[in-house]
Write an enzyme that holds these catalytic residues in place. Structure first.
Site, PDB file in Angstrom:
ATOM      1  N   ARG A 238     -18.169  19.735  20.694  1.00  0.00           N
ATOM      2  CA  ARG A 238     -17.640  21.095  20.253  1.00  0.00           C
ATOM      3  C   ARG A 238     -18.269  22.117  20.862  1.00  0.00           C
ATOM      4  O   ARG A 238     -19.523  22.148  21.213  1.00  0.00           O
ATOM      5  CB  ARG A 238     -18.092  21.296  18.588  1.00  0.00           C
ATOM      6  CG  ARG A 238     -17.109  20.264  17.876  1.00  0.00           C
ATOM      7  CD  ARG A 238     -15.814  21.034  17.755  1.00  0.00           C
ATOM      8  NE  ARG A 238     -14.910  20.124  16.648  1.00  0.00           N
ATOM      9  CZ  ARG A 238     -14.252  19.162  17.123  1.00  0.00           C
ATOM     10  NH1 ARG A 238     -14.195  18.600  18.306  1.00  0.00           N
ATOM     11  NH2 ARG A 238     -13.532  18.713  16.139  1.00  0.00           N
ATOM     12  N   GLU A 267     -12.265  28.501  20.937  1.00  0.00           N
ATOM     13  CA  GLU A 267     -10.841  28.109  21.423  1.00  0.00           C
ATOM     14  C   GLU A 267      -9.788  28.821  20.818  1.00  0.00           C
ATOM     15  O   GLU A 267      -9.664  29.056  19.665  1.00  0.00           O
ATOM     16  CB  GLU A 267     -10.708  26.626  21.029  1.00  0.00           C
ATOM     17  CG  GLU A 267     -11.797  25.960  22.131  1.00  0.00           C
ATOM     18  CD  GLU A 267     -11.683  24.214  21.570  1.00  0.00           C
ATOM     19  OE1 GLU A 267     -10.746  23.795  21.201  1.00  0.00           O
ATOM     20  OE2 GLU A 267     -12.674  23.537  22.184  1.00  0.00           O
ATOM     21  N   HIS A 285      -9.543  20.857  25.876  1.00  0.00           N
ATOM     22  CA  HIS A 285      -9.932  19.856  24.852  1.00  0.00           C
ATOM     23  C   HIS A 285      -9.142  18.704  24.797  1.00  0.00           C
ATOM     24  O   HIS A 285      -8.236  18.535  23.898  1.00  0.00           O
ATOM     25  CB  HIS A 285      -9.603  20.780  23.374  1.00  0.00           C
ATOM     26  CG  HIS A 285     -10.389  20.180  22.325  1.00  0.00           C
ATOM     27  ND1 HIS A 285     -11.090  20.860  21.271  1.00  0.00           N
ATOM     28  CD2 HIS A 285     -10.871  18.679  22.191  1.00  0.00           C
ATOM     29  CE1 HIS A 285     -11.593  20.167  20.394  1.00  0.00           C
ATOM     30  NE2 HIS A 285     -11.504  18.951  21.033  1.00  0.00           N
TER      31      HIS A 285
HETATM   32  C1  DGY Z   1     -11.923  15.535  17.403  1.00  0.00           C
HETATM   33  O1  DGY Z   1     -11.461  14.443  16.883  1.00  0.00           O
HETATM   34  O2  DGY Z   1     -12.773  16.102  16.945  1.00  0.00           O
HETATM   35  C2  DGY Z   1     -11.523  15.913  18.784  1.00  0.00           C
HETATM   36  O3  DGY Z   1     -12.031  16.866  18.991  1.00  0.00           O
HETATM   37  C3  DGY Z   1      -9.971  15.873  18.862  1.00  0.00           C
HETATM   38  O4  DGY Z   1      -9.443  14.723  18.877  1.00  0.00           O
END
Ligand code: DGY
Length: 318
Positions: A238, A267, A285
């Site tokens: 993240r 984002e 991402h």
């Molecule tokens: C998640 O699943 O948390 C990813 O960032 C996106 O698939």
């Protein structure tokens, strides 16, 4: 019995069909995230919500649907959902762990290789038409064989990356809130380090932990200063685990050798400073973005949702 459900974005076709077959589905008709007012209107009267990491699900959204029983997040991360508000309203919140482990570890490995061996810059050079042919000193990178990978967060994805990096001849060290059992460390030759030691002694640092108030800006100016000169930072977890302004500053000073980022603090906004560096690779991402994984995530999210709206405790409650 009717099962009104809101799905906030179109999912892979087999998943969508399964949902259409099993619930009364309202689907976001747009090819973009729902605006706030659309989300608040769409959730009204629903028992189930299947949402994405791009949807902010807070008390206001939950209060717009007093019948809501389950919020099924189409992601393993769930920092987009106010868990306390859900708990207070006795709404189950679920995620999709396990199914995106390999895809995300693959992407982290890809970023690691690409930044260390300067693949982005090489691609740019060839595309620009400026390449004059093989040169002894052109785009020399960092050999990852024999270098040390520090993994912050040794959960499923951290371990999957460790296995890949070991196959490339990297030495693996890690920090995790809970240390792994000694026999696993010995068998795998994964070395445990305190976080400051890990930061100070890794040629490449890769982040694989959940984002929360405690992990906000874990990699801040101080952490970046501790990292060795020329080291590489990879983030597929993240964005807000990293203080992006501090990262830009560390890159400007020439302290870091490069960074590979798939996630950002805000984002889809990307800190403008990050775009300035040829040694920084920026992805949109893509961690779980394989056909197989996105389908598997969808099926898991549907199973969580169906259990919840039928009053059965879902398997993947967060
Ligand atoms: C998640 O699943 O948390 C990813 O960032 C996106 O698939």
């Amino acid at each position: 019995m009717s099962h009104p459900v809101l799905l906030t974005r179109r999912l892979p076709a087999p998943v969508l069909q399964r949902l259409r077959d099993s619930v009364d589905l309202e689907l976001n008709p747009h090819d973009r995230p729902l605006h706030r007012e659309e989300l608040l209107a769409g959730i009204r009267g629903k028992k189930g919500l299947l949402c994405l990491l791009t949807d902010r699900i807070d008390a206001e959204v939950m209060d717009a649907a007093p019948e809501l029983k389950v919020i099924s997040n189409y992601a393993v991360g769930y920092n987009n959902i106010d868990l306390r508000a859900a708990r207070e309203r006795q709404i189950w919140v679920t995620n999709t762990p396990g199914v995106l482990t390999e895809a995300t570890a693959e992407l982290a490995m890809g970023l690691l290789l690409a930044v260390a061996r300067r693949l982005g810059e090489g691609d740019q050079l060839v595309r620009s038409g400026q390449w004059r042919g093989w040169e002894p000193l052109q785009l020399l990178g960092k050999e990852i064989h024999g270098s040390t990978l520090g993994i912050v967060g040794m959960g499923r994805i951290g371990k999957a990356l460790a296995r890949r990096a070991a196959a490339f001849g990297m030495n693996i060290q890690y920090w995790n809130r809970t240390r792994l059992p000694g026999d696993i460390e010995v068998e795998k030759t994964w070395r445990y380090r305190s976080l400051p030691m890990l930061l100070a002694s890794s040629d490449v640092l890769s982040l694989h932990l959940a984002y929360s108030a405690e992990t906000h800006h874990l990699i801040n100016a101080e952490a970046l200063r501790i990292m060795p000169a020329g080291s590489i930072l990879i983030n597929t977890a993240r964005g807000a685990l990293i203080d992006e302004a501090a990262l830009v500053e560390a890159l400007q000073r020439g302290h870091l050798g490069g960074a590979g980022l798939d996630v950002y603090e805000d984002e889809p906004r990307v800190h403008p400073g990050l775009r300035d560096f040829p040694n920084v690779l920026l992805l949109p991402h893509l961690g779980s973005a394989t056909q197989q994984t996105r389908e598997a995530m969808g099926h898991l999210a549907v199973e969580n949702l169906l259990a919840g709206i039928n009053g059965v405790e879902p398997t993947h409650i967060v």
